[in-house]
Enzyme design. Structure first.
Site, short mmCIF file in Angstrom:
data_model
loop_
_atom_site.label_atom_id
_atom_site.label_comp_id
_atom_site.label_asym_id
_atom_site.label_seq_id
_atom_site.Cartn_x
_atom_site.Cartn_y
_atom_site.Cartn_z
CE LYS A 159 6.85 -0.23 1.94
NZ LYS A 159 6.95 -1.43 1.09
CB ILE B 21 12.14 3.29 -12.58
CG1 ILE B 21 11.52 1.90 -12.45
CG2 ILE B 21 12.28 3.70 -14.04
CD1 ILE B 21 11.13 1.51 -11.07
NE ARG C 14 -4.08 1.93 2.09
CZ ARG C 14 -4.25 3.15 2.60
NH1 ARG C 14 -3.32 3.68 3.38
NH2 ARG C 14 -5.34 3.85 2.33
CE1 TYR D 177 4.51 2.92 1.80
CE2 TYR D 177 6.27 4.54 2.11
CZ TYR D 177 5.76 3.43 1.45
OH TYR D 177 6.48 2.83 0.46
CB SER E 78 9.90 3.51 2.17
OG SER E 78 9.87 4.93 2.12
#
Length: 319
Positions: A150, A212, A77, A146, A120
């Site tokens: 993590k 990326i 998520r 968040y 993260s």
């Protein structure tokens, strides 16, 4: 990369997963399986994607992890700026903690040798002082739901790995950019594309990013590198930019003029505080640097693309 390695990529149709699936598939050195919550997105072959539904403690991974050597867990998520659920932390925990640990336990039962978890940089925190970058062994200091989810997932995975012997690799990326990116980076692209004057021409912060392509290259290096086992790695492009420099780089990659007005950062911070936009101001005006030297040394790795090359590839592929 070792031959005859069977790899499972979760979140195979997501921002990271679809690029990872494409690159691994093009190299042809692994038996590749993808798992996704919903049907396949453009650019990802449907033949090796399995839809597993929502990610939580009840997800049945058993048929998918049979015979798998390495799990690369990108599904999560994601960080949501304006979360409208009643209890964001509970929802993040349901997916990012309970869902992750359930997958890991089922992976152990199936004999998976290595579990690569995409975490993260928010585990480390939200900001750094100029010249003081985050390191992998810093004391975690997440500031939002968040980041906390993590961290809790990392801690649960470390405990499971210690108890079972499954190798664990944790990768903490900062802001990721690339074709199809969403969130803050996408908003910035839209502003530059519209040619609007922006009061961000005199910002002297430093922020780390990761393209990326660089992130995927690092993930692939971790699939079978001996030194990656049971390590935490910070990801990055190896170049830190100010917000002003980043906007100029985005504009150049897009072939657009950068219309930046040199307004002092202190004045912008004051205005943002008055408008209740302190968090937004922190992302634009504050610093967040990561030190990837340990990542590079342990894995004999360096980012294959500069920020400039990454931005150019981003827009070349999105046109």
């Amino acid at each position: 990369m070792a031959e005859r390695c069977k790899v499972l990529v979760t979140g195979a149709t997501g921002f990271i997963g679809r690029v990872l699936m494409h690159v691994l598939g093009s190299r042809g050195k692994v038996c590749l399986i993808g798992a996704a919550r919903r049907q396949v997105s453009e650019g990802v072959s449907e033949s090796n994607i399995k839809c597993v539904g929502n990610l939580d403690a009840l997800t049945n991974w058993s048929p998918t992890v049979i015979g798998v050597d390495v799990v690369i867990h990108t599904a999560a998520r994601a960080h949501i700026m304006k979360d409208e659920v009643a209890d964001p932390l509970a929802e993040y925990r349901r997916v990012n903690v309970d869902g992750t640990l359930s997958l890991a336990r089922q992976a152990v039962a199936a004999g998976v040798k290595r579990f690569i978890f995409i975490s993260s940089i928010k585990v480390n925190g939200e900001a750094t002082a100029n010249g003081k970058a985050f390191c992998a062994d810093d004391e975690p200091a997440p500031k939002d739901a968040y980041g906390l989810s993590k961290l809790e997932a990392e801690q649960g995975l470390m405990k499971l790995a210690a108890e079972t012997g499954m190798e664990l690799v944790i990768i903490r990326p900062p802001l990721i950019y690339g074709p199809g990116v969403k969130g803050n980076f996408a908003s910035m692209i839209k502003l530059v594309e519209k040619g609007l004057p922006l009061p961000l021409g005199a910002i002297h912060n430093k922020r780390s990013l990761v393209g990326i392509d660089n992130l995927v290259d690092l993930i692939i290096r971790c699939i079978d590198h001996p030194a990656a086992a049971n390590q935490v790695f910070l990801a990055g492009d190896g170049e830190d930019l100010s917000t002003t420099e980043l906007l100029r780089g985005v504009a150049k990659a897009m072939g657009k003029p950068a219309r930046l007005i040199p307004v002092p950062a202190g004045l912008l911070q004051f205005g943002a505080t008055l408008l209740g936009k302190k968090a937004m101001a922190q992302r634009l005006l504050g610093s967040l640097q990561v030190d990837i030297s340990r990542t590079c040394e342990l894995l004999d790795w360096k980012p294959p693309y500069t920020v400039q090359e990454g931005l150019r590839r981003c827009f070349e592929r999105s046109n």
